[in-house]
Design a protein around this motif. Structure first.
Motif, PDB file in Angstrom:
ATOM      1  N   VAL A  62       0.660  -1.275   0.453  1.00 38.86           N
ATOM      2  CA  VAL A  62      -0.056   0.167  -0.757  1.00 38.86           C
ATOM      3  C   VAL A  62       0.573   1.462   0.019  1.00 38.86           C
ATOM      4  O   VAL A  62       0.713   2.135  -1.255  1.00 38.86           O
ATOM      5  CB  VAL A  62      -0.878  -0.043   1.350  1.00 38.86           C
ATOM      6  CG1 VAL A  62      -1.953   1.285   1.190  1.00 38.86           C
ATOM      7  CG2 VAL A  62      -2.039  -1.143   0.762  1.00 38.86           C
ATOM      8  N   GLU A 118      -4.028  -8.617  -1.189  1.00 38.28           N
ATOM      9  CA  GLU A 118      -3.258  -7.042  -1.152  1.00 38.28           C
ATOM     10  C   GLU A 118      -4.252  -6.567  -2.092  1.00 38.28           C
ATOM     11  O   GLU A 118      -3.886  -5.149  -2.688  1.00 38.28           O
ATOM     12  CB  GLU A 118      -1.745  -7.465  -1.631  1.00 38.28           C
ATOM     13  CG  GLU A 118      -0.605  -8.006  -1.165  1.00 38.28           C
ATOM     14  CD  GLU A 118      -0.744  -7.067   0.279  1.00 38.28           C
ATOM     15  OE1 GLU A 118      -0.932  -6.063   0.518  1.00 38.28           O
ATOM     16  OE2 GLU A 118       1.151  -7.023   0.037  1.00 38.28           O
ATOM     17  N   ARG A 159      -6.471  -3.741  -0.644  1.00 37.07           N
ATOM     18  CA  ARG A 159      -6.170  -3.265   0.341  1.00 37.07           C
ATOM     19  C   ARG A 159      -5.262  -1.513  -0.247  1.00 37.07           C
ATOM     20  O   ARG A 159      -6.280  -0.764  -0.232  1.00 37.07           O
ATOM     21  CB  ARG A 159      -4.841  -3.715   0.830  1.00 37.07           C
ATOM     22  CG  ARG A 159      -5.022  -4.599   2.058  1.00 37.07           C
ATOM     23  CD  ARG A 159      -3.979  -4.968   2.776  1.00 37.07           C
ATOM     24  NE  ARG A 159      -3.156  -4.189   3.393  1.00 37.07           N
ATOM     25  CZ  ARG A 159      -2.026  -3.861   3.270  1.00 37.07           C
ATOM     26  NH1 ARG A 159      -0.649  -4.817   2.405  1.00 37.07           N
ATOM     27  NH2 ARG A 159      -1.273  -2.928   4.115  1.00 37.07           N
TER      28      ARG A 159
END
Length: 364
Positions: free
Chosen positions: A213, A242, A245
């Motif tokens: 991120v 991921e 996110r």
């Protein structure tokens, strides 16, 4: 003929020229420079010896017709570069005519793809270079075409520059673009074809910043607005996790996620693609595309496309494609049909050939 110089390098016409050639062993790179190729420095030495013998016999300038044909089928590439080589020969080498099939055409085994007519001394030394250009480029183009067809209309980008010598990376990427690839990562290759290079970031960015991120936000904040927001999501955590996110922090700005899961973790599988696609859709991120890279073949591309992958970055399958063997034979000497044993004497007709260089060494 005297000393012929092209772009600063002496054209090689004899054994004496070869022996007197001095090369700096400390040169920055071992790859041939343009002037060295045009001066015959990358030729197999026996072509220089042949020119020397023919000149001594008064036969160097006899008119001949040579034909080039492949051993197997494939997609033709490298024609434009071969033509540029022949167009930039030293002026004193004499005029030639060249006919060739168009690049991007699919050829059959033993189909004549190029025909050259003129004094043997005008082009004989370039046989090595011409065959190498056509063979290697056609091999790359053929592999790229098979990937493009497997993708079924979904974009394929060429990521193969890291697998070949940098001197020929633009040549390889050009062949891939000719075969239908939508983009190339190599900067020089893309620029030579009037395109902008494609690609976002390597794993190094994520590893240095310590979090996917964080890497995504840094990339978003510090790159140009028109740089695609496609984020690599396999560095630290589960790819689906991921992806979500990153989507949460970038929202509509996120154009896609890239899956490049290494073979040590099983690589990118159809099930993984399907899961990432489903989880993104369920969370309201249907606009986010899935780009896949890493060890892709036509078979894998087809499977992953069916599972929901939207685009592909293909490197080693294209870059490792074997050259498609090309052969150059003399078929006419002083107007008479000739051929080595096992070949048919005389010009072999191919209506797909068109005149590319006329007898004045001009583009037809």
């Amino acid at each position: 003929m005297g000393d012929v110089v092209t772009m600063g390098a002496k054209f090689l016409e004899s054994e004496a020229d070869v022996k007197s050639l001095r090369v700096d062993p400390a040169r920055p790179l071992f790859s041939a420079e343009h002037d060295e190729i045009l001066a015959g420095h990358t030729a197999d030495v026996y072509f220089v010896k042949t020119l020397q013998v023919l000149r001594a016999e008064g036969k160097a300038d006899v008119p001949v017709v040579a034909e080039i044909f492949p051993r197997s089928e494939g997609m033709l590439a490298g024609v434009e570069e071969a033509l540029r080589l022949l167009q930039n020969r030293p002026p004193g080498l004499g005029a030639i005519e060249v006919w060739a099939m168009d690049e991007g055409e699919w050829f059959s085994p033993k189909e004549v793809v190029m025909r050259i007519a003129g004094p043997y001394s005008a082009f004989g030394v370039y046989e090595t270079a011409i065959l190498g250009i056509l063979a290697q480029s056609s091999g790359w183009a053929t592999a790229a075409r098979r990937v493009v067809e497997a993708a079924g209309g979904k974009p394929v980008s060429s990521f193969g520059a890291r697998h070949v010598h940098p001197a020929v990376a633009p040549v390889m990427e050009r062949a891939a673009l000719l075969a239908g690839a939508s983009g190339a990562a190599c900067i020089l290759a893309a620029k030579l074809q009037g395109k902008e290079p494609v690609g976002t970031v390597p794993h190094a960015l994520m590893l240095i910043l310590g979090d996917t991120v964080s890497g995504a936000l840094a990339y978003h904040h510090h790159t140009a607005p028109d740089s695609p927001r496609i984020i690599l999501v396999d560095t630290y955590k589960d790819e689906a996790e991921e992806s979500l996110r990153v989507a949460e922090v970038l929202g509509k700005a996120l154009e896609g996620v890239r899956l490049d899961t290494p073979g040590e973790r099983g690589g990118v599988t159809p099930d993984l693609v399907a899961e990432v696609r489903a989880r993104l859709d369920q969370a309201g991120y249907r606009h986010v595309k899935i780009l896949v890279s890493g060890g892709l073949t036509p078979e894998r591309v087809q499977q992953l496309a069916a599972a929901g992958a939207d685009a592909f970055g293909v490197g080693s399958y294209i870059s490792s494609a074997p050259p498609l063997d090309m052969t150059l034979d003399l078929k006419m000497v002083e107007g008479k049909p000739v051929a080595k044993r096992g070949r048919i004497p005389g010009i072999q007709a191919n209506p797909r050939l068109r005149l590319r260089i006329d007898g004045r060494n001009r583009v037809a």
